[in-house]
Enzyme design. Structure first.
Site, PDB file in Angstrom:
ATOM      1  N   HIS A  83      -1.892   1.435   9.969  1.00 54.00           N
ATOM      2  CA  HIS A  83      -0.645   1.676   8.315  1.00 54.00           C
ATOM      3  C   HIS A  83      -0.761   0.185   7.126  1.00 54.00           C
ATOM      4  O   HIS A  83      -1.653  -0.988   7.816  1.00 54.00           O
ATOM      5  CB  HIS A  83       0.659   1.951   8.101  1.00 54.00           C
ATOM      6  CG  HIS A  83       1.113   1.429   8.815  1.00 54.00           C
ATOM      7  ND1 HIS A  83       1.694  -0.244   8.228  1.00 54.00           N
ATOM      8  CD2 HIS A  83       1.184   0.659  10.180  1.00 54.00           C
ATOM      9  CE1 HIS A  83       2.924  -1.038   8.841  1.00 54.00           C
ATOM     10  NE2 HIS A  83       3.029  -0.273   9.750  1.00 54.00           N
ATOM     11  N   ASP A 122       1.319  -6.656  10.967  1.00 56.58           N
ATOM     12  CA  ASP A 122       2.028  -5.870  10.681  1.00 56.58           C
ATOM     13  C   ASP A 122       2.157  -4.988   9.523  1.00 56.58           C
ATOM     14  O   ASP A 122       2.921  -4.829   8.443  1.00 56.58           O
ATOM     15  CB  ASP A 122       3.281  -5.541  11.048  1.00 56.58           C
ATOM     16  CG  ASP A 122       4.181  -4.311  11.190  1.00 56.58           C
ATOM     17  OD1 ASP A 122       3.536  -3.118  10.984  1.00 56.58           O
ATOM     18  OD2 ASP A 122       5.666  -4.364  11.389  1.00 56.58           O
ATOM     19  N   GLU A 133       4.319   3.878   6.398  1.00 64.48           N
ATOM     20  CA  GLU A 133       5.174   3.947   7.374  1.00 64.48           C
ATOM     21  C   GLU A 133       6.009   3.586   7.664  1.00 64.48           C
ATOM     22  O   GLU A 133       6.886   3.484   8.262  1.00 64.48           O
ATOM     23  CB  GLU A 133       3.929   2.803   8.188  1.00 64.48           C
ATOM     24  CG  GLU A 133       4.186   3.317  10.204  1.00 64.48           C
ATOM     25  CD  GLU A 133       5.284   1.778  10.595  1.00 64.48           C
ATOM     26  OE1 GLU A 133       5.347   1.981  11.398  1.00 64.48           O
ATOM     27  OE2 GLU A 133       5.363   1.527   9.714  1.00 64.48           O
ATOM     28  N   ASP A 174      -1.266  -0.293  16.226  1.00 65.51           N
ATOM     29  CA  ASP A 174      -0.381  -0.821  15.092  1.00 65.51           C
ATOM     30  C   ASP A 174      -0.162  -2.006  15.923  1.00 65.51           C
ATOM     31  O   ASP A 174      -0.201  -2.132  16.884  1.00 65.51           O
ATOM     32  CB  ASP A 174       1.272  -0.213  14.869  1.00 65.51           C
ATOM     33  CG  ASP A 174       1.800  -0.860  13.731  1.00 65.51           C
ATOM     34  OD1 ASP A 174       1.584  -1.763  13.696  1.00 65.51           O
ATOM     35  OD2 ASP A 174       2.362   0.723  13.435  1.00 65.51           O
ATOM     36  N   HIS A 226       8.406  -8.017  11.371  1.00 65.59           N
ATOM     37  CA  HIS A 226       9.197  -7.984  10.194  1.00 65.59           C
ATOM     38  C   HIS A 226       9.819  -9.495   9.569  1.00 65.59           C
ATOM     39  O   HIS A 226      10.406  -9.373   9.107  1.00 65.59           O
ATOM     40  CB  HIS A 226       9.975  -7.409  10.362  1.00 65.59           C
ATOM     41  CG  HIS A 226       9.926  -5.237   9.968  1.00 65.59           C
ATOM     42  ND1 HIS A 226      10.691  -4.264  10.327  1.00 65.59           N
ATOM     43  CD2 HIS A 226       8.581  -4.868  10.484  1.00 65.59           C
ATOM     44  CE1 HIS A 226       9.855  -3.119  10.655  1.00 65.59           C
ATOM     45  NE2 HIS A 226       8.302  -3.703  10.432  1.00 65.59           N
TER      46      HIS A 226
END
Length: 359
Positions: free
Chosen positions: A67, A177, A209, A232, A324
């Protein structure tokens, strides 16, 4: 796969803003990069990018995806003084937003914070809600913001370049990511250009995603693959604050094969024959690997395996620290090993492409 070339491309593509639903610039760059190495290329209405390598002999259709979007925010409101209120798109964490540099639809901004001198003792102990945070883009009033071309719904992403540590194999920055695995997919198709395969290999750069695996659902329906592999990055637990989590995954120990990922409703239990296939090829390729069970995170495979009549799918993932965040950390050697495993799997597509539930 040369680490130097991989890192060069990752630095360029990670710097491009690509919030969920706003991946246009990222996709455009990948169209440019993939075009010389594929048989044909398509982009659907949602923004998913499809690249094709047609084999010299009949065989199954294998979809390999990664993604392109990154966690982000959007402009929720613009006040009369020119400050922007925000809403998250994806897993933005409030504690990591305060005081950060951000890109607001192409404009520089900072997420403001009340000066410590003005905070009460209670405020110093409390984490502000995302609805209390605001972005300063240097405007004097609302009209200044509108004149900059900033509107409600526009994307807000971190500004954080990819850097390396003293240990040059360790990289740090935003959007590792999952731009890193998009670059991995690019490297795969560069290699396939000069190699023979069976069946059809379809590479997909999916969108959205981070907000519910949306692009992967559309892409899998369109491709209708016999099998699928999702690439991923995945959280790890090798830092002091997570060593006792019972989740034995760390960077530098090879790609991660998630036997289970996601919660009871949205997740994936990898089919045993797919897990055994990945382990078999890892062993044959002398690739170190890590098995993982993690109910708190998922990948596009959770959507892929449920499409149409069901798709036999698995994931090859790369461990990352500080998920994140604008300072995600990964090890380049893990990508090299993942690439080695992936290439071997794809080149043998015609050999192993006869898996069934009963095998």
């Amino acid at each position: 796969m040369l680490k130097e070339n991989f890192l060069l491309n990752l630095r360029e593509i990670a710097a491009i803003p690509g919030a969920p639903g706003q991946e246009m610039e990222v996709v455009d760059k990948f169209v440019q990069w993939f075009t010389p190495y594929v048989d044909n290329i398509e982009v659907d209405h949602m923004g998913n990018l499809y690249v094709y390598k047609h084999g010299i002999s009949p065989g199954p259709t294998l979809m390999v995806s990664a993604h392109s979007d990154e966690i982000a925010c959007v402009v929720r409101d613009i006040d009369n003084r020119g400050f922007l209120k925000i809403e998250r798109t994806g897993g933005m964490i409030e504690s990591l937003l305060v005081g950060r540099k951000v890109n607001v639809h192409g404009h520089f901004g900072v997420i403001g914070i009340k000066a410590g001198h003005l905070q009460t003792p209670e405020e110093r102990k409390r984490l502000p809600s995302i609805y209390e945070l605001y972005v300063d883009v240097g405007a004097n009033n609302k009209q200044d913001v509108l004149d900059m071309g900033i509107q409600i719904g526009d994307p807000i992403t971190y500004i954080s370049d990819i850097d390396t540590f003293t240990n040059q194999d360790l990289i740090c920055g935003k959007a590792i990511d999952n731009r890193s695995c998009c670059v991995l997919l690019l490297e795969l198709f560069k290699s396939l250009q000069s190699k023979d395969v069976s069946g059809t290999i379809v590479g997909v750069i999916t969108v959205q995603e981070e907000v519910g695996l949306r692009g992967a659902k559309v892409a899998t329906y369109r491709v209708n693959p016999d099998y699928a592999i999702v690439l991923d990055t995945i959280p790890c637990a090798d830092t002091p604050d997570s060593l006792q989590s019972g989740y034995p995954v760390g960077i530098g120990n090879g790609p991660v094969i998630p036997a289970l990922a996601g919660g009871s409703v949205r997740g994936n239990i990898m089919a045993p024959q797919k897990k055994e296939l990945l382990i078999k090829y890892a062993n044959e390729s002398n690739v170190p690997y890590q098995l993982a069970v993690m109910s708190g995170a998922s990948t596009d495979v959770s959507a892929v395996h449920l499409e149409r009549e069901g798709v036999l799918a698995g994931a090859i993932t790369i461990a990352r620290r500080y998920s994140h965040s604008p300072v995600e950390v990964a090890n380049l050697n893990d990508f090299v090993h993942a690439y080695k495993l992936l290439e071997k799997l794809v080149l043998d597509n015609g050999k192993w492409g006869n898996l069934s539930f009963l095998k």
